[in-house]
Design a protein around this motif. Structure first.
Motif, mmCIF file in Angstrom:
data_model
loop_
_atom_site.group_PDB
_atom_site.id
_atom_site.type_symbol
_atom_site.label_atom_id
_atom_site.label_comp_id
_atom_site.label_asym_id
_atom_site.label_seq_id
_atom_site.Cartn_x
_atom_site.Cartn_y
_atom_site.Cartn_z
ATOM 1 N N ALA A 291 -9.158 1.386 -10.551
ATOM 2 C CA ALA A 291 -8.988 2.826 -10.739
ATOM 3 C C ALA A 291 -9.771 3.264 -11.968
ATOM 4 N N PRO A 292 -10.421 4.410 -11.893
ATOM 5 C CA PRO A 292 -11.144 4.901 -13.067
ATOM 6 C C PRO A 292 -10.181 5.226 -14.206
ATOM 7 N N ASN A 293 -10.671 5.052 -15.440
ATOM 8 C CA ASN A 293 -9.821 5.379 -16.587
ATOM 9 C C ASN A 293 -9.688 6.900 -16.715
ATOM 10 N N LYS A 294 -8.882 7.347 -17.655
ATOM 11 C CA LYS A 294 -8.577 8.780 -17.775
ATOM 12 C C LYS A 294 -9.821 9.616 -18.078
ATOM 13 N N VAL A 295 -10.717 9.105 -18.915
ATOM 14 C CA VAL A 295 -11.932 9.851 -19.253
ATOM 15 C C VAL A 295 -12.809 10.017 -18.019
ATOM 16 N N THR A 296 -12.944 8.944 -17.259
ATOM 17 C CA THR A 296 -13.748 9.007 -16.033
ATOM 18 C C THR A 296 -13.100 9.928 -15.010
ATOM 19 N N GLN A 297 -11.778 9.863 -14.883
ATOM 20 C CA GLN A 297 -11.074 10.759 -13.966
ATOM 21 C C GLN A 297 -11.300 12.212 -14.345
ATOM 22 N N GLN A 298 -11.256 12.502 -15.645
ATOM 23 C CA GLN A 298 -11.480 13.868 -16.108
ATOM 24 C C GLN A 298 -12.907 14.312 -15.790
ATOM 25 N N ALA A 299 -13.882 13.422 -16.018
ATOM 26 C CA ALA A 299 -15.273 13.761 -15.718
ATOM 27 C C ALA A 299 -15.467 13.997 -14.220
ATOM 28 N N MET A 300 -14.799 13.212 -13.398
ATOM 29 C CA MET A 300 -14.903 13.388 -11.950
ATOM 30 C C MET A 300 -14.303 14.722 -11.524
ATOM 31 N N GLN A 301 -13.166 15.070 -12.129
ATOM 32 C CA GLN A 301 -12.528 16.344 -11.802
ATOM 33 C C GLN A 301 -13.399 17.516 -12.241
ATOM 34 N N GLU A 302 -14.020 17.394 -13.417
ATOM 35 C CA GLU A 302 -14.932 18.447 -13.879
ATOM 36 C C GLU A 302 -16.089 18.621 -12.902
ATOM 37 N N LEU A 303 -16.610 17.523 -12.408
ATOM 38 C CA LEU A 303 -17.714 17.596 -11.451
ATOM 39 C C LEU A 303 -17.291 18.340 -10.195
ATOM 40 N N VAL A 304 -16.130 17.984 -9.659
ATOM 41 C CA VAL A 304 -15.640 18.651 -8.454
ATOM 42 C C VAL A 304 -15.434 20.141 -8.720
ATOM 43 N N THR A 305 -14.799 20.459 -9.844
ATOM 44 C CA THR A 305 -14.537 21.860 -10.186
ATOM 45 C C THR A 305 -15.837 22.642 -10.353
ATOM 46 N N ASN A 306 -16.779 22.066 -11.092
ATOM 47 C CA ASN A 306 -18.054 22.746 -11.312
ATOM 48 C C ASN A 306 -18.870 22.874 -10.031
ATOM 49 N N ARG A 307 -18.783 21.879 -9.168
ATOM 50 C CA ARG A 307 -19.503 21.944 -7.901
ATOM 51 C C ARG A 307 -18.922 23.057 -7.027
ATOM 52 N N GLN A 308 -17.594 23.161 -7.025
ATOM 53 C CA GLN A 308 -16.945 24.194 -6.214
ATOM 54 C C GLN A 308 -17.232 25.590 -6.747
ATOM 55 N N SER A 309 -17.335 25.733 -8.076
ATOM 56 C CA SER A 309 -17.600 27.052 -8.652
ATOM 57 C C SER A 309 -19.094 27.299 -8.848
ATOM 58 N N ASN A 310 -19.900 26.331 -8.427
ATOM 59 C CA ASN A 310 -21.359 26.429 -8.496
ATOM 60 C C ASN A 310 -21.839 26.659 -9.929
ATOM 61 N N THR A 311 -21.206 25.960 -10.890
ATOM 62 C CA THR A 311 -21.600 26.101 -12.287
ATOM 63 C C THR A 311 -22.165 24.805 -12.864
ATOM 64 N N LEU A 312 -22.677 23.928 -12.007
ATOM 65 C CA LEU A 312 -23.283 22.689 -12.498
ATOM 66 C C LEU A 312 -24.555 23.005 -13.264
ATOM 67 N N LYS A 313 -24.735 22.341 -14.387
ATOM 68 C CA LYS A 313 -25.964 22.511 -15.151
ATOM 69 C C LYS A 313 -27.049 21.626 -14.545
ATOM 70 N N GLN A 314 -28.262 22.135 -14.528
ATOM 71 C CA GLN A 314 -29.406 21.365 -14.064
ATOM 72 C C GLN A 314 -30.459 21.382 -15.155
ATOM 73 N N TYR A 315 -31.157 20.286 -15.279
ATOM 74 C CA TYR A 315 -32.165 20.132 -16.324
ATOM 75 C C TYR A 315 -33.495 19.738 -15.704
ATOM 76 N N ASP A 316 -34.568 20.129 -16.388
ATOM 77 C CA ASP A 316 -35.910 19.780 -15.936
ATOM 78 C C ASP A 316 -36.406 18.479 -16.539
ATOM 79 N N SER A 317 -35.698 18.003 -17.584
ATOM 80 C CA SER A 317 -36.131 16.750 -18.211
ATOM 81 C C SER A 317 -34.943 16.102 -18.906
ATOM 82 N N LEU A 318 -35.100 14.834 -19.200
ATOM 83 C CA LEU A 318 -34.077 14.106 -19.942
ATOM 84 C C LEU A 318 -33.932 14.684 -21.352
#
Length: 93
Positions: A54-81
């Motif tokens: 099972a992912p640890n709490k930090v990873t779980q939080q990051a996964m939830q943020e990804l799902v939330t941001n994907r659903q609200s279409n607020t994911l950040k995108q970058y052109d370079s590292l």
């Protein structure tokens, strides 16, 4: 084909938990080890899934943020590292 002896040390509790399962498949522990090693040799990969951790709490939080941001279409995108790293550093300041 010549054969060798191969000794394995393990916790008693592991043996007590694993051997009955191996035997329920009609295999001896030695046969199960041979099957495992043949699979490794034939595929050049370890035939195990590590998904059970099972992912640890930090990873779980990051996964939830990804799902939330994907659903609200607020994911950040970058052109370079470099652009991404600058944004991360700005968030930490």
């Amino acid at each position: 084909m010549s054969s060798i002896n191969f000794n394995v040390r393990m916790d008693e509790s592991l043996k007590e938990r694993a051997f009955p399962i191996i035997e329920s498949y009609g295999l001896t522990p030695a046969q199960a080890v041979k099957l495992f090693l043949n699979q490794v040799a034939n595929t050049r990969m370890i035939p195990l899934s590590f998904d059970y951790k099972a992912p640890n709490k930090v990873t779980q939080q990051a996964m939830q943020e990804l799902v939330t941001n994907r659903q609200s279409n607020t994911l950040k995108q970058y052109d370079s590292l470099e652009e991404m790293m600058a944004d991360i550093q700005a968030d930490q300041a």
